[in-house]
Design a protein around this motif. Sequence first.
Motif, PDB file in Angstrom:
ATOM      1  N   GLY A   1      35.045  40.628  87.480  1.00 17.15           N
ATOM      2  CA  GLY A   1      35.187  40.852  88.914  1.00 17.15           C
ATOM      3  C   GLY A   1      36.564  40.475  89.419  1.00 17.15           C
ATOM      4  O   GLY A   1      37.536  40.447  88.665  1.00 17.15           O
ATOM      5  N   ALA A   2      36.655  40.148  90.708  1.00 13.55           N
ATOM      6  CA  ALA A   2      37.964  39.879  91.313  1.00 13.55           C
ATOM      7  C   ALA A   2      37.794  39.169  92.636  1.00 13.55           C
ATOM      8  O   ALA A   2      36.769  39.317  93.301  1.00 13.55           O
ATOM      9  CB  ALA A   2      38.735  41.185  91.534  1.00 13.55           C
ATOM     10  N   GLY A   3      38.830  38.404  93.014  1.00 14.19           N
ATOM     11  CA  GLY A   3      38.914  37.927  94.380  1.00 14.19           C
ATOM     12  C   GLY A   3      38.970  39.102  95.326  1.00 14.19           C
ATOM     13  O   GLY A   3      39.281  40.236  94.936  1.00 14.19           O
ATOM     14  N   ASP A   4      38.683  38.865  96.592  1.00 15.52           N
ATOM     15  CA  ASP A   4      38.503  39.972  97.531  1.00 15.52           C
ATOM     16  C   ASP A   4      39.688  40.927  97.578  1.00 15.52           C
ATOM     17  O   ASP A   4      39.517  42.152  97.545  1.00 15.52           O
ATOM     18  CB  ASP A   4      38.162  39.448  98.928  1.00 15.52           C
ATOM     19  N   ASN A   5      40.894  40.395  97.606  1.00 12.17           N
ATOM     20  CA  ASN A   5      42.043  41.280  97.742  1.00 12.17           C
ATOM     21  C   ASN A   5      42.380  42.003  96.446  1.00 12.17           C
ATOM     22  O   ASN A   5      42.754  43.179  96.460  1.00 12.17           O
ATOM     23  CB  ASN A   5      43.240  40.491  98.263  1.00 12.17           C
ATOM     24  N   ALA A   6      42.241  41.330  95.321  1.00 12.68           N
ATOM     25  CA  ALA A   6      42.454  42.007  94.043  1.00 12.68           C
ATOM     26  C   ALA A   6      41.403  43.091  93.829  1.00 12.68           C
ATOM     27  O   ALA A   6      41.706  44.165  93.293  1.00 12.68           O
ATOM     28  CB  ALA A   6      42.424  40.999  92.906  1.00 12.68           C
ATOM     29  N   ALA A   7      40.157  42.845  94.262  1.00 15.46           N
ATOM     30  CA  ALA A   7      39.121  43.871  94.166  1.00 15.46           C
ATOM     31  C   ALA A   7      39.449  45.051  95.075  1.00 15.46           C
ATOM     32  O   ALA A   7      39.260  46.211  94.699  1.00 15.46           O
ATOM     33  CB  ALA A   7      37.768  43.286  94.538  1.00 15.46           C
ATOM     34  N   GLY A   8      39.961  44.749  96.269  1.00 13.83           N
ATOM     35  CA  GLY A   8      40.400  45.825  97.144  1.00 13.83           C
ATOM     36  C   GLY A   8      41.487  46.660  96.492  1.00 13.83           C
ATOM     37  O   GLY A   8      41.519  47.896  96.617  1.00 13.83           O
ATOM     38  N   ALA A   9      42.390  45.994  95.766  1.00 13.45           N
ATOM     39  CA  ALA A   9      43.452  46.713  95.069  1.00 13.45           C
ATOM     40  C   ALA A   9      42.884  47.635  93.999  1.00 13.45           C
ATOM     41  O   ALA A   9      43.343  48.785  93.837  1.00 13.45           O
ATOM     42  CB  ALA A   9      44.433  45.715  94.451  1.00 13.45           C
ATOM     43  N   ILE A  10      41.892  47.165  93.250  1.00  9.11           N
ATOM     44  CA  ILE A  10      41.257  48.015  92.238  1.00  9.11           C
ATOM     45  C   ILE A  10      40.590  49.205  92.911  1.00  9.11           C
ATOM     46  O   ILE A  10      40.685  50.347  92.433  1.00  9.11           O
ATOM     47  CB  ILE A  10      40.225  47.204  91.428  1.00  9.11           C
ATOM     48  N   GLY A  11      39.935  48.987  94.038  1.00 10.11           N
ATOM     49  CA  GLY A  11      39.310  50.081  94.762  1.00 10.11           C
ATOM     50  C   GLY A  11      40.300  51.101  95.274  1.00 10.11           C
ATOM     51  O   GLY A  11      39.986  52.281  95.411  1.00 10.11           O
ATOM     52  N   LEU A  12      41.523  50.652  95.554  1.00  6.21           N
ATOM     53  CA  LEU A  12      42.577  51.535  96.053  1.00  6.21           C
ATOM     54  C   LEU A  12      43.462  52.095  94.950  1.00  6.21           C
ATOM     55  O   LEU A  12      44.398  52.845  95.225  1.00  6.21           O
ATOM     56  CB  LEU A  12      43.479  50.760  97.029  1.00  6.21           C
ATOM     57  N   SER A  13      43.194  51.705  93.714  1.00  2.00           N
ATOM     58  CA  SER A  13      44.058  52.072  92.579  1.00  2.00           C
ATOM     59  C   SER A  13      45.439  51.448  92.693  1.00  2.00           C
ATOM     60  O   SER A  13      46.426  52.018  92.199  1.00  2.00           O
ATOM     61  CB  SER A  13      44.174  53.601  92.448  1.00  2.00           C
ATOM     62  N   ALA A  14      45.543  50.294  93.324  1.00  7.18           N
ATOM     63  CA  ALA A  14      46.807  49.551  93.377  1.00  7.18           C
ATOM     64  C   ALA A  14      46.893  48.696  92.122  1.00  7.18           C
ATOM     65  O   ALA A  14      46.548  47.506  92.117  1.00  7.18           O
ATOM     66  CB  ALA A  14      46.885  48.698  94.633  1.00  7.18           C
ATOM     67  N   ILE A  15      47.332  49.325  91.030  1.00  5.61           N
ATOM     68  CA  ILE A  15      47.340  48.659  89.727  1.00  5.61           C
ATOM     69  C   ILE A  15      48.707  48.728  89.054  1.00  5.61           C
ATOM     70  O   ILE A  15      48.875  48.165  87.962  1.00  5.61           O
ATOM     71  CB  ILE A  15      46.268  49.256  88.792  1.00  5.61           C
ATOM     72  N   HIS A  16      49.666  49.392  89.690  1.00  7.42           N
ATOM     73  CA  HIS A  16      51.001  49.521  89.112  1.00  7.42           C
ATOM     74  C   HIS A  16      52.022  48.782  89.980  1.00  7.42           C
ATOM     75  O   HIS A  16      51.861  48.721  91.211  1.00  7.42           O
ATOM     76  CB  HIS A  16      51.400  50.996  88.994  1.00  7.42           C
ATOM     77  N   PRO A  17      53.073  48.233  89.362  1.00  7.13           N
ATOM     78  CA  PRO A  17      54.109  47.560  90.145  1.00  7.13           C
ATOM     79  C   PRO A  17      54.635  48.450  91.261  1.00  7.13           C
ATOM     80  O   PRO A  17      54.911  49.639  91.053  1.00  7.13           O
ATOM     81  CB  PRO A  17      55.199  47.259  89.108  1.00  7.13           C
ATOM     82  N   GLY A  18      54.722  47.875  92.467  1.00  7.70           N
ATOM     83  CA  GLY A  18      55.170  48.625  93.640  1.00  7.70           C
ATOM     84  C   GLY A  18      54.045  49.123  94.514  1.00  7.70           C
ATOM     85  O   GLY A  18      54.262  49.432  95.692  1.00  7.70           O
ATOM     86  N   ASP A  19      52.823  49.228  93.981  1.00  7.03           N
ATOM     87  CA  ASP A  19      51.679  49.610  94.804  1.00  7.03           C
ATOM     88  C   ASP A  19      51.411  48.506  95.821  1.00  7.03           C
ATOM     89  O   ASP A  19      51.537  47.314  95.504  1.00  7.03           O
ATOM     90  CB  ASP A  19      50.434  49.821  93.944  1.00  7.03           C
ATOM     91  N   ALA A  20      51.010  48.893  97.040  1.00 11.21           N
ATOM     92  CA  ALA A  20      50.829  47.898  98.102  1.00 11.21           C
ATOM     93  C   ALA A  20      49.749  48.348  99.078  1.00 11.21           C
ATOM     94  O   ALA A  20      49.467  49.543  99.217  1.00 11.21           O
ATOM     95  CB  ALA A  20      52.139  47.663  98.853  1.00 11.21           C
TER      96      ALA A  20
END
Length: 486
Positions: free
Chosen positions: A233-252
Amino acid sequence: MFIGLDFGTSAVKALLVDGDQHVVGSATVPLSVQRPLPGHSEQDPHAWWQAMLDAIDALGRADAGALSSVEGIGLSGQMHGAVLLDQAGAVLRPAILWNDVRSAAESAALEAAFPALRQVTGNLAMPGFTAPKLMWVRKHEPEVFARLRTVLLPKAYIRYRLTGEMIEEMSDASGTLWLDVGARDWSDAALAATGLSRDFMPRLVEGNAQAGTLRPELAARWHMTRRPILAGGAGDNAAGAIGLSAIHPGDAFVSLGTSGVLFAVTDRFRPYPQAAVHAFCHALPDTWHQMGVTLSAADSLTWWAGVTGHDEAALLAEVGMPAAPSTALFLPYLGGERTPHNDGKIRGAFAGLSHDTGRRLLTQAVLEGVAFSLRDCLDALAASGTRIGTADVIGGGSRSRAWIGIIAAALNLPLHRLSAGETGGAFGAARLARMAVTGEAPEAVCTPPVRAETIVPDPALVEAYASHIARYRALNTKIAEVVRAV
């Protein structure tokens, strides 16, 4: 089928996601926060558990067949909360939450006891983090500390109840001040500085790794054909990043939840504690992220709605999309602030009031105050060397196009509204569950979100906000010693 569970401060959210990553069911159960003393913020972990049971029960009532075929469960949730268990695994006291500010003195003591803290953990010692909370308990509740055998974060406690195993993952563990964030392992020195050791900590895994199997009696409760695997799993914001596909450097992205977050993925551990920037592990191996955090984002609007007696939607509608800044200023420090101040005692304020200042202008000032606080976060990340060119927006506040427009102008960045912005954390947790079950690569699972609209900054408002942001910061400087908790 996969379940994503998000244990927020105000609610537990459950999503049922199919193999095509379509949300086929959802349920939300509200939670309440107890504030026994000024600056204290607590919840009963048993309330999280009951809310989770109710949420999954609701999924089953809506579609028993879909629930029965669940293969994996992912957990997300509020970070930093301290759940204290005794030798038998029983809860010793209410959980002390992320927005509790009682441990300011202990934060200073921790930095003094472990001078390498910032370099090892990537963060300043703040009352919001877990370690100072345990120091407070050791000092003020010694009888509780003496019985302590395990410290868990909120979602790790739920995992324990679901599986019988005490396991935590890297992104959430990063918010304890006990993790060597660069090495992705517990720091013996940090633990020793708070009177603890690894014996008090759960086992660590990555967010997309397998982390236990659902208890048989719970699988039977929900008529599941197999016992689902739980992901790290993930902390809330890291999980939000996975949901948004924010997984590459520079994604925000910007999260407009109870708190506000500006989140940026980085290719390495990049601490910048001097501006209260958080440097954490991401929920995927060999990936990290930075965050700037404002403690009262949508919570500021909720507070203002309570003061005015109007609901939030009506207040937002009354403001609309402004053509010019409010004549009033608002500091959104209702419970202290993190980036860039690291001050648990600073408090909010209105300024610039006149006979012409009515409810609409004050509501606008609240929205702008949150936006200006996020601008502080943007500038802090920029000072660390992280550049952001655009960002998605998630969280309850993302439903307001006008508020996103205000934030876009304050940040001078294009912002993207998403079709399902409120479900980012739970959806990300479901994606991590899928990866844990199937072993698929993150790039195969984390497909880009559907963007409903891109809101480009209004150039006139960008220019007007530049002077207002300067006034906002000057107000911070001039009255910081006046608007403080006693």
